[in-house]
Write a protein that holds these residues in place. Structure first.
Motif, PDB file in Angstrom:
ATOM      1  N   UNK A 132       0.917  -1.264   0.034  1.00 28.80           N
ATOM      2  CA  UNK A 132      -0.118  -0.066   0.119  1.00 28.80           C
ATOM      3  C   UNK A 132       0.913   1.006  -0.069  1.00 28.80           C
ATOM      4  N   UNK A 133       0.351   2.488  -0.265  1.00 32.52           N
ATOM      5  CA  UNK A 133       0.966   3.623  -0.216  1.00 32.52           C
ATOM      6  C   UNK A 133       1.307   3.699   1.304  1.00 32.52           C
ATOM      7  N   UNK A 134       0.706   3.103   2.304  1.00 30.78           N
ATOM      8  CA  UNK A 134       1.374   3.410   3.766  1.00 30.78           C
ATOM      9  C   UNK A 134       2.478   2.662   3.718  1.00 30.78           C
ATOM     10  N   UNK A 135       2.575   1.426   3.153  1.00 27.24           N
ATOM     11  CA  UNK A 135       3.963   0.793   3.138  1.00 27.24           C
ATOM     12  C   UNK A 135       5.072   1.604   2.506  1.00 27.24           C
ATOM     13  N   UNK A 136       4.710   2.295   1.396  1.00 29.96           N
ATOM     14  CA  UNK A 136       5.844   3.331   0.785  1.00 29.96           C
ATOM     15  C   UNK A 136       6.068   4.267   1.881  1.00 29.96           C
ATOM     16  N   UNK A 137       5.213   4.888   2.385  1.00 28.66           N
ATOM     17  CA  UNK A 137       5.462   5.943   3.456  1.00 28.66           C
ATOM     18  C   UNK A 137       6.276   5.368   4.509  1.00 28.66           C
ATOM     19  N   UNK A 138       6.231   4.140   4.927  1.00 26.85           N
ATOM     20  CA  UNK A 138       7.000   3.629   6.046  1.00 26.85           C
ATOM     21  C   UNK A 138       8.305   3.408   5.469  1.00 26.85           C
ATOM     22  N   UNK A 139       8.648   2.959   4.259  1.00 26.91           N
ATOM     23  CA  UNK A 139       9.845   2.646   3.800  1.00 26.91           C
ATOM     24  C   UNK A 139      10.465   3.741   3.141  1.00 26.91           C
ATOM     25  N   UNK A 140      10.009   5.089   3.226  1.00 30.23           N
ATOM     26  CA  UNK A 140      10.362   6.314   2.799  1.00 30.23           C
ATOM     27  C   UNK A 140      11.694   6.748   3.492  1.00 30.23           C
ATOM     28  N   UNK A 141      12.699   7.475   3.241  1.00 31.72           N
ATOM     29  CA  UNK A 141      13.724   7.852   3.993  1.00 31.72           C
ATOM     30  C   UNK A 141      13.140   8.875   5.189  1.00 31.72           C
ATOM     31  N   UNK A 142      13.584   8.959   6.034  1.00 33.78           N
ATOM     32  CA  UNK A 142      13.057   9.505   7.313  1.00 33.78           C
ATOM     33  C   UNK A 142      12.893  11.135   7.063  1.00 33.78           C
ATOM     34  N   UNK A 143      14.094  11.685   6.145  1.00 33.60           N
ATOM     35  CA  UNK A 143      13.820  13.050   5.827  1.00 33.60           C
ATOM     36  C   UNK A 143      13.082  13.495   4.568  1.00 33.60           C
ATOM     37  N   UNK A 144      12.363  12.553   3.865  1.00 35.67           N
ATOM     38  CA  UNK A 144      11.548  12.678   2.814  1.00 35.67           C
ATOM     39  C   UNK A 144      10.345  13.487   3.114  1.00 35.67           C
ATOM     40  N   UNK A 145       9.591  13.154   4.094  1.00 29.54           N
ATOM     41  CA  UNK A 145       8.244  13.972   4.526  1.00 29.54           C
ATOM     42  C   UNK A 145       8.698  15.269   4.839  1.00 29.54           C
ATOM     43  N   UNK A 146       9.803  15.513   5.624  1.00 25.55           N
ATOM     44  CA  UNK A 146      10.168  16.791   6.192  1.00 25.55           C
ATOM     45  C   UNK A 146      10.592  17.667   4.922  1.00 25.55           C
ATOM     46  N   UNK A 147      11.331  16.964   4.091  1.00 26.38           N
ATOM     47  CA  UNK A 147      11.946  17.809   2.828  1.00 26.38           C
ATOM     48  C   UNK A 147      10.539  18.236   1.823  1.00 26.38           C
ATOM     49  N   UNK A 148       9.736  17.321   1.583  1.00 22.67           N
ATOM     50  CA  UNK A 148       8.611  17.670   0.944  1.00 22.67           C
ATOM     51  C   UNK A 148       7.714  19.000   1.415  1.00 22.67           C
ATOM     52  N   UNK A 149       7.637  18.956   3.066  1.00 23.22           N
ATOM     53  CA  UNK A 149       6.717  19.955   3.652  1.00 23.22           C
ATOM     54  C   UNK A 149       7.607  20.955   3.489  1.00 23.22           C
ATOM     55  N   UNK A 150       8.853  21.323   3.600  1.00 21.80           N
ATOM     56  CA  UNK A 150       9.696  22.484   3.848  1.00 21.80           C
ATOM     57  C   UNK A 150       9.734  23.065   2.376  1.00 21.80           C
ATOM     58  N   UNK A 151       9.744  22.118   1.317  1.00 24.75           N
ATOM     59  CA  UNK A 151      10.007  22.658  -0.130  1.00 24.75           C
ATOM     60  C   UNK A 151       8.444  23.410  -0.483  1.00 24.75           C
ATOM     61  N   UNK A 152       7.409  22.809  -0.026  1.00 25.32           N
ATOM     62  CA  UNK A 152       6.085  23.075  -0.414  1.00 25.32           C
ATOM     63  C   UNK A 152       5.759  24.517   0.557  1.00 25.32           C
ATOM     64  N   UNK A 153       6.162  24.530   1.737  1.00 25.92           N
ATOM     65  CA  UNK A 153       5.929  25.636   2.527  1.00 25.92           C
ATOM     66  C   UNK A 153       6.764  26.849   2.405  1.00 25.92           C
ATOM     67  N   UNK A 154       7.721  26.503   1.807  1.00 27.22           N
ATOM     68  CA  UNK A 154       8.833  27.834   1.293  1.00 27.22           C
ATOM     69  C   UNK A 154       8.284  28.380   0.123  1.00 27.22           C
ATOM     70  N   UNK A 155       7.601  27.657  -0.844  1.00 30.68           N
ATOM     71  CA  UNK A 155       7.107  28.023  -2.108  1.00 30.68           C
ATOM     72  C   UNK A 155       5.769  28.798  -1.942  1.00 30.68           C
ATOM     73  N   UNK A 156       5.078  28.706  -0.723  1.00 28.50           N
ATOM     74  CA  UNK A 156       3.731  28.994  -0.350  1.00 28.50           C
ATOM     75  C   UNK A 156       3.862  30.265   0.725  1.00 28.50           C
ATOM     76  N   UNK A 157       5.173  30.484   1.152  1.00 25.01           N
ATOM     77  CA  UNK A 157       5.288  31.557   2.254  1.00 25.01           C
ATOM     78  C   UNK A 157       5.102  32.948   1.643  1.00 25.01           C
TER      79      UNK A 157
END
Length: 157
Positions: A132-157
């Motif tokens: 499942x997508x949840x399995x992919x989330x669990x296997x993603x590098x630990x920094x990947x979600x933070x990196x995506x959030x930071x990128x998104x939030x910087x572009x929307x600031x």
């Protein structure tokens, strides 16, 4: 398999990570991966039609997951993007040419090629259905979600 499968799965991950910002505009999703927005939009529409994503129209519109990540299998995404037809289609070429003179009994069962391909297809589909997508989330590098959030939030600031 087309690049749309890869794009769709990566977008599902990002949409899960950015759920509190949803809906996420196509242009923002495209920016995260440096993809052409209009082409990405076309690739995501089958995921909407299959109930994997929800699409909200308008200026503040965009995409969000329509289901929890644990309820979206990799096979769901593949089937939405690629369709539900089998990857291998036997056209019975063994019956042509030299095969035209063979007796009907020779063709009473599927040929070994069709049988092997069907077994492989079923194994592939079972494997994609078991993840499942949840399995992919669990296997993603630990920094990947933070990196995506930071990128998104910087572009929307």
């Amino acid at each position: 398999m087309s690049e749309g499968v890869e794009w769709g799965l990566h977008c599902c991950l990002v949409l899960a990570w950015l759920d509190d910002h949803a809906p996420i505009a196509t242009s923002r999703l495209a920016e995260i991966f440096e993809l052409p927005p209009e082409y990405l939009k076309k690739r995501l529409q089958p995921l909407v039609r299959e109930g994997i994503l929800e699409s909200t129209p308008g200026v503040r519109g965009g995409y969000r997951l329509a289901k929890a990540p644990e309820n979206i299998t990799l096979m769901d995404v593949v089937a939405a993007v690629e369709g539900r037809t089998d990857a291998f289609r036997c056209t019975e070429i063994r019956r042509r040419g030299a095969g035209e003179t063979a007796g009907k009994s020779e063709f009473a069962t599927p040929c070994g090629i069709a049988t092997a391909m069907r077994r492989a297809e079923l194994a592939w589909r079972r494997e994609l259905t078991s993840q499942t997508v949840a399995d992919l989330i669990a296997d993603a590098p630990a920094n990947a979600p933070r990196r995506a959030r930071r990128f998104y939030e910087q572009r929307n600031a």
